[in-house]
Design an enzyme around this catalytic site. Sequence first.
Site, PDB file in Angstrom:
ATOM      1  N   GLU A 126       0.842  -1.213   0.000  1.00 54.04           N
ATOM      2  CA  GLU A 126       0.000   0.000   0.000  1.00 54.04           C
ATOM      3  C   GLU A 126       0.874   1.258   0.000  1.00 54.04           C
ATOM      4  OE1 GLU A 126      -4.036  -0.732   2.138  1.00 54.04           O
ATOM      5  OE2 GLU A 126      -2.491  -1.555   3.438  1.00 54.04           O
ATOM      6  N   GLU A 146      -3.449 -10.069   4.024  1.00 56.74           N
ATOM      7  CA  GLU A 146      -4.574  -9.636   4.856  1.00 56.74           C
ATOM      8  C   GLU A 146      -5.676 -10.682   4.884  1.00 56.74           C
ATOM      9  OE1 GLU A 146      -2.841  -7.708   2.884  1.00 56.74           O
ATOM     10  OE2 GLU A 146      -2.774  -5.648   3.594  1.00 56.74           O
TER      11      GLU A 146
END
Length: 271
Positions: A126, A146
């Site tokens: 990210e 995740e």
Amino acid sequence: MVFQRETCPVTPLPVALPSSLHCRIDDAVAVLRLARPQKRNAIDDEMVAGIGACFAALPADVRAVVLHGEGEHFCAGLDLSSVTENDATAGVFHSRAWHRAFDLIENGSVPVIAVLHGAVIGGGLELAAACHIRIAEPTTYYALPEGQRGLFVGGGGSVRVPRLIGTARMLDMMLTGRTYGAQEGVAAGFSQYLVDAGTGLHRAMAMARHVATLAPLSVFGVLHALPRIAEADPRTGLLMESLMAAIAAGDREAKERLRAFLEKRAGKVVR
Ligand code: 1HE
């Protein structure tokens, strides 16, 4: 000359950073290093705040930033030990803090070039996705664990990563744990460049020094107008393009650069 990690001359940034970050200013280029290799540069609250503080405090004469990671990995993502007790309220504010910090990267005034190697995982991806140019060394690999950890991306990944690789690839990574290596990563869109081992920082510095010489209004158009035009409806986009083009071409810098080419003082485009 190949820059070794750690060995360049140091000019500190005019703001206090946590020990997990290190920033030096090299003429017009700020070099920000994730400096928590013992935890694979995992990002905790302090580091997120420090990243935001660093980009908010860039001196006006800094015209480009290079971001890289110390040790064997660029970044192992969210520091998992920092969120075990979070409830939903804390989780929302935690995510929003990442958004604020990474927005200062993506929507700041200068191009940011990330040098990737080793793990570029979760929040690390990210972070890389918030940068404008990504240069990958051959050890680089990309993952979004995740899904496997019962989490969801929270650092802007669901907005920025699909722009790079497409929603289908991201969805697959999160559901199956699929990873991409450096070579396939450049084809998939994770990075724009794949360079030899140990040369990423050198390439990024050379690129940053070049970018630092560009006309500020051109850079503004590329960083701020281009992404919005690309997401606008075509008619609005074309109007925005005309306005941006006229403003850039009307600027003194553009006029001088065009004159320089016509008077054979500027370089030709070379392949
Ligand atoms: C960590 C973290 C971390 C390492 N949070 N402490 N990210 C992940 O799920 C990736 C988790 N990390 C790993 O899979 C591996 O550590 C690596 C593949 C990155 C590197 O492996 P390796 O063998 O080089 O190192 P290591 O022995 O696993 O880790 C060294 C130390 O760093 C160890 O701590 P120590 O006290 O035992 O020495 C690890 O616990 C620690 N460490 N990664 C906390 N991530 C805004 S939302 C974003 C959501 C996410 O990013 S989810 C993805 C999280």
